[in-house]
Design a protein around this motif. Structure first.
Motif, PDB file in Angstrom:
ATOM      1  N   ASP A 111      -2.742   8.017   2.405  1.00 21.39           N
ATOM      2  CA  ASP A 111      -2.791   8.831   1.195  1.00 21.39           C
ATOM      3  C   ASP A 111      -1.899   8.246   0.098  1.00 21.39           C
ATOM      4  OD1 ASP A 111      -4.557  10.564   2.404  1.00 21.39           O
ATOM      5  OD2 ASP A 111      -3.021  12.076   2.908  1.00 21.39           O
ATOM      6  N   ILE A 112      -0.726   7.765   0.502  1.00 23.13           N
ATOM      7  CA  ILE A 112       0.180   7.154  -0.473  1.00 23.13           C
ATOM      8  C   ILE A 112      -0.439   5.892  -1.058  1.00 23.13           C
ATOM      9  CG2 ILE A 112       2.394   5.957  -0.703  1.00 23.13           C
ATOM     10  CD1 ILE A 112       3.526   7.999   1.326  1.00 23.13           C
ATOM     11  N   ASP A 114      -3.630   5.163  -1.268  1.00 22.09           N
ATOM     12  CA  ASP A 114      -4.744   5.561  -2.119  1.00 22.09           C
ATOM     13  C   ASP A 114      -4.260   6.033  -3.486  1.00 22.09           C
ATOM     14  OD1 ASP A 114      -6.601   4.905  -0.242  1.00 22.09           O
ATOM     15  OD2 ASP A 114      -6.867   6.975   0.531  1.00 22.09           O
ATOM     16  N   SER A 115      -3.192   6.800  -3.488  1.00 24.45           N
ATOM     17  CA  SER A 115      -2.669   7.299  -4.770  1.00 24.45           C
ATOM     18  C   SER A 115      -2.102   6.153  -5.613  1.00 24.45           C
ATOM     19  CB  SER A 115      -1.610   8.381  -4.560  1.00 24.45           C
ATOM     20  OG  SER A 115      -0.466   7.838  -3.959  1.00 24.45           O
ATOM     21  N   LEU A 116      -1.538   5.133  -4.967  1.00 26.15           N
ATOM     22  CA  LEU A 116      -1.053   3.966  -5.697  1.00 26.15           C
ATOM     23  C   LEU A 116      -2.214   3.143  -6.273  1.00 26.15           C
ATOM     24  CD1 LEU A 116       1.852   2.728  -3.416  1.00 26.15           C
ATOM     25  CD2 LEU A 116       2.048   3.793  -5.662  1.00 26.15           C
ATOM     26  N   ASP A 117      -3.299   3.051  -5.523  1.00 20.32           N
ATOM     27  CA  ASP A 117      -4.458   2.304  -5.996  1.00 20.32           C
ATOM     28  C   ASP A 117      -5.111   2.990  -7.194  1.00 20.32           C
ATOM     29  OD1 ASP A 117      -4.163   0.345  -4.129  1.00 20.32           O
ATOM     30  OD2 ASP A 117      -5.590   1.215  -2.698  1.00 20.32           O
ATOM     31  N   ASP A 118      -5.092   4.331  -7.233  1.00 19.83           N
ATOM     32  CA  ASP A 118      -5.706   5.086  -8.323  1.00 19.83           C
ATOM     33  C   ASP A 118      -4.924   4.911  -9.630  1.00 19.83           C
ATOM     34  OD1 ASP A 118      -7.640   5.943  -6.609  1.00 19.83           O
ATOM     35  OD2 ASP A 118      -6.694   7.903  -6.215  1.00 19.83           O
ATOM     36  N   SER A 119      -3.627   4.737  -9.568  1.00 11.29           N
ATOM     37  CA  SER A 119      -2.861   4.656 -10.801  1.00 11.29           C
ATOM     38  C   SER A 119      -2.689   3.277 -11.337  1.00 11.29           C
ATOM     39  CB  SER A 119      -1.465   5.242 -10.604  1.00 11.29           C
ATOM     40  OG  SER A 119      -0.858   4.862  -9.408  1.00 11.29           O
TER      41      SER A 119
END
Length: 119
Positions: A111-112, A114-119
């Motif tokens: 999840d971490i 994925d959230s880094l890839d989105d930003s």
């Protein structure tokens, strides 16, 4: 660290310059590391304050003459250590619990990422 003199209630903050006398404590050591004892004088009333190194916690321990002020990061560190010890105790004989915890850690890590890839 910040401390308060027990005689005159003067606060001495982190970064304050002192003249101190240092000695190696003969009665105590930690894993072969010498414990140093420091003797300082209060800046206001000149009463003696003694503290020593605490290599186990990478900190200092007040012996007498002053009290340490409350420091938030010490509570946070103690909570983290308590949570780790509780988890290890929980997993001690339970292979299924170990697997569940590893799966949960992997999910959190994904999840971490994925959230880094989105930003």
């Amino acid at each position: 660290f910040t401390m308060c003199c027990t005689t005159c209630k003067e606060f001495m903050y982190r970064g304050k310059k002192f003249n101190s006398k240092k000695e190696i404590a003969q009665d105590v050591n930690y894993l072969g590391i010498h414990i140093h004892r420091f003797f300082i004088k209060c800046t206001r009333c000149a009463s003696e304050i003694v503290f020593r190194t605490d290599p186990q916690n990478a900190d200092y321990h007040m012996e007498h003459g002053a009290t340490r002020n409350y420091e938030v990061w010490n509570d946070k560190r103690e909570q983290e250590e308590g949570a780790i010890a509780e988890r290890e105790e929980e997993e001690a004989g339970d292979a299924m619990k170990q697997l569940e915890n590893r799966t949960m850690d992997s999910k959190i890590e994904m999840d971490i990422l994925d959230s880094l890839d989105d930003s």
